[in-house]
Design a protein around this motif. Structure first.
Motif, mmCIF file in Angstrom:
data_model
loop_
_atom_site.group_PDB
_atom_site.id
_atom_site.type_symbol
_atom_site.label_atom_id
_atom_site.label_comp_id
_atom_site.label_asym_id
_atom_site.label_seq_id
_atom_site.Cartn_x
_atom_site.Cartn_y
_atom_site.Cartn_z
ATOM 1 N N ILE A 7 3.297 -1.951 -5.918
ATOM 2 C CA ILE A 7 4.257 -0.977 -5.391
ATOM 3 C C ILE A 7 4.070 -0.800 -3.884
ATOM 4 O O ILE A 7 5.042 -0.646 -3.132
ATOM 5 N N VAL A 8 2.820 -0.863 -3.432
ATOM 6 C CA VAL A 8 2.557 -0.816 -1.987
ATOM 7 C C VAL A 8 3.187 -2.031 -1.305
ATOM 8 O O VAL A 8 3.774 -1.923 -0.222
ATOM 9 N N CYS A 9 3.083 -3.198 -1.943
ATOM 10 C CA CYS A 9 3.703 -4.409 -1.381
ATOM 11 C C CYS A 9 5.222 -4.266 -1.324
ATOM 12 O O CYS A 9 5.861 -4.696 -0.363
ATOM 13 N N TRP A 10 5.806 -3.663 -2.344
ATOM 14 C CA TRP A 10 7.258 -3.501 -2.380
ATOM 15 C C TRP A 10 7.772 -2.574 -1.279
ATOM 16 O O TRP A 10 8.740 -2.878 -0.596
ATOM 17 N N MET A 20 13.584 -5.474 -8.693
ATOM 18 C CA MET A 20 12.316 -5.712 -8.018
ATOM 19 C C MET A 20 11.904 -7.166 -8.223
ATOM 20 O O MET A 20 12.178 -7.764 -9.265
ATOM 21 N N SER A 21 11.235 -7.721 -7.239
ATOM 22 C CA SER A 21 10.774 -9.104 -7.317
ATOM 23 C C SER A 21 9.250 -9.134 -7.408
ATOM 24 O O SER A 21 8.563 -8.469 -6.629
ATOM 25 N N PHE A 22 8.732 -9.893 -8.373
ATOM 26 C CA PHE A 22 7.282 -9.988 -8.547
ATOM 27 C C PHE A 22 6.705 -11.224 -7.868
ATOM 28 O O PHE A 22 5.496 -11.388 -7.793
ATOM 29 N N PRO A 79 10.460 -8.248 -1.539
ATOM 30 C CA PRO A 79 10.305 -7.170 -2.522
ATOM 31 C C PRO A 79 11.463 -7.031 -3.505
ATOM 32 O O PRO A 79 11.274 -6.520 -4.606
ATOM 33 N N PHE A 80 12.660 -7.478 -3.115
ATOM 34 C CA PHE A 80 13.832 -7.298 -3.969
ATOM 35 C C PHE A 80 14.584 -8.616 -4.142
ATOM 36 O O PHE A 80 14.451 -9.539 -3.337
ATOM 37 N N THR A 81 15.372 -8.651 -5.215
ATOM 38 C CA THR A 81 16.265 -9.788 -5.451
ATOM 39 C C THR A 81 17.668 -9.260 -5.728
ATOM 40 O O THR A 81 17.837 -8.323 -6.523
#
Length: 495
Positions: free
Chosen positions: A365-368, A416-418, A425-427
């Motif tokens: 979540i910090v990365c996002w 969200m992108s993993f 972070p997103f798609t």
């Protein structure tokens, strides 16, 4: 095919409630024959599938066999193989154990022999498995007060669900080192690669300190999936290993390991047994190792370690309520209770649905979003995104395609992108010519500058400060029309 084992009908001398008669088992297929201390078979024990290990005649004559049985009666632990019964009769001695699915050697080198969950083990799950091994070994050392003496990949077993258990810890007295070709080995038939230096050089009887050394070697091999821990020396050849030990070849600890991991492994691999830590000390360091090895943000590690710990050791997982309580005391401290409750409800979709948050989840979540635990503006952005009509949350590619299947061109959603959550972070998933297309949304900066997000469509780069701003720009350019309404028109995927 099971056959009833012939044995004495005479009632055995009572040692404890795990002492059983050989007539209580039906011997089945052989698992291993002519092993270092005997043979291992599948069996039925009181109509339960199990495994029985029969000790060789030389081993079974030792006096301490029954003495150690008294200790085995006390060992019940989820990470230690269950002893279901002991056979101690004239001419027949053996141990009946619960049946397991595979071992750690299979997991690393023969994964198709393992349950599906173990056929591709993530870095995080490797740490979890190693921690469970440490828990079991620490239990054996502290409560049972016996060394394992033969810790190796094939003695670390897994059941159908992937639960790890230590086996072959019983009757460690059978592992008296024998001198051969100028060095000492505990097994003249098995693999001695994990023996500690003092065993090789001096014939020191295996003890807790030698178990710690073995555990460190296993840790490195499991993480790297190779056993070249003595460099160019062949770890499948006793003579080669002995040469490495004689020359005090230092085991290479990968630089990719966290600092705490490197330090504790360095202590475990000390050539002087007295300088190695106790297994309890190794275990105490493991949660710190997991946190350091799986979290990428230094500030996130500090925040997590300061607030979620057992003494000086950070916890690996906490509840969502614990996370929100920590935010309440820090970044949300100026908010009233109603606002705090709203935020708790709004942010929940970003966290695991089971209410348990691991250090890895927190770091993702910090990365996002950035360091939301330090910045109220990031919290506000998270709330805006989660509440937006275009946001579909933690769904994968297949589910996204299922949501858009059969809908008009221009329908879109954001998820969200993993894959590289920090960079992308997103798609954006949108319908084009009747088919879904996926576009990564790149993060250019965590700071609130003019261009924070960027997406490339048809070779055009579009940037914006916020995700909503990016959506607005894409809509004006005609790349998207309307957000998905959340109603699935097919069973292509599962929401």
């Amino acid at each position: 095919m099971f056959k009833r084992l012939l044995g004495s009908n005479k009632q055995p001398k009572e040692v404890g409630d795990i002492l059983v008669s050989s007539t209580d088992i039906q011997k089945g297929d052989v698992i291993s024959k002519n092993g270092p201390h005997g043979d291992v078979y599948r069996c039925l024990f009181k109509k339960t599938k199990a495994v029985v290990k029969f000790f060789s005649k030389a081993d079974s004559s030792q006096k301490s066999f029954k003495e150690e049985t008294e200790t085995l009666k006390k060992i019940f632990h989820p990470n230690v193989l269950l002893i279901m019964g002991i056979i101690a009769e004239k001419g027949i001695t053996g141990v009946i154990m619960e049946s397991m699915k595979c071992n750690l050697y299979n997991v690393i080198y023969e994964p198709t022999k393992c349950p599906k969950a173990l056929q591709k083990v993530s870095r995080l799950n490797k740490f979890k498995i190693l921690r469970d091994i440490a828990v079991g070994l620490a239990f054996i050392h502290s409560l049972a007060k016996i060394p394992h003496g033969n810790l190796k990949l094939t003695n670390i077993l897994f059941d159908d669900s992937g639960k790890v258990k230590i086996s072959d810890y019983f009757y460690s007295n059978l592992r008296t080192p024998v001198k051969t070709n100028g060095y000492y080995v505990c097994s003249q038939k098995g693999n001695n690669a994990y023996q500690a230096p003092e065993v090789w050089l001096n014939g020191t009887f295996p003890n807790a300190a030698s178990d710690v050394y073995s555990f460190a070697l296993i840790t490195i091999e499991f993480m790297l999936e190779n056993n070249s821990f003595y460099g160019d020396y062949d770890t499948s050849d006793d003579k080669s290993i002995f040469e490495a030990i004689q020359k005090k070849v230092k085991v290479t600890i990968p630089q990719s390991f966290s600092q705490t991991h490197k330090v504790i492994l360095g202590r475990c691999l000390n050539y002087e047994p007295k300088n190695r830590p106790l297994m309890e000390t190794v275990l105490a360091a493991f949660d710190q190792i997991v946190v350091e090895s799986t979290m990428t943000s230094v500030d996130a590690i500090e925040f997590w370690s300061d607030r979620f710990s057992d003494g000086d050791v950070p916890l690996f997982e906490v509840s969502y309520d614990d996370v929100m309580f920590a935010l309440d005391e820090t970044v949300l401290s100026d908010c009233d209770e109603n606002v705090k409750n709203e935020i708790k409800e709004e942010l929940a979709p970003l966290f695991p649905a089971n209410g348990i948050v691991t250090a890895v989840d927190f770091d993702t979540i910090v990365c996002w979003f950035g360091e939301f635990f330090n910045d109220p503006k990031i919290i506000d952005e998270m709330r805006d995104i989660v509440s937006a009509s275009y946001f579909s949350g933690l769904i994968d590619k297949k589910v996204a395609e299922g949501k858009l299947s059969g809908k008009v061109d221009g329908t879109y959603l954001i998820r969200m992108s993993f894959t590289d959550a920090k960079k992308n972070p997103f798609t954006l998933t949108r319908n084009v010519n009747g088919s879904p297309k996926h576009h990564r949304i790149e993060r250019l900066s965590y700071a609130f500058v003019q261009a924070r997000y960027q997406i490339t469509i048809d070779n055009k780069k579009i940037t914006a400060q916020t995700l909503s701003g990016l959506i607005e720009a894409l809509t004006k350019m005609g790349f998207i029309v309307s957000p998905d309404d959340g109603v699935e028109n097919s069973d292509y995927g599962e929401a």
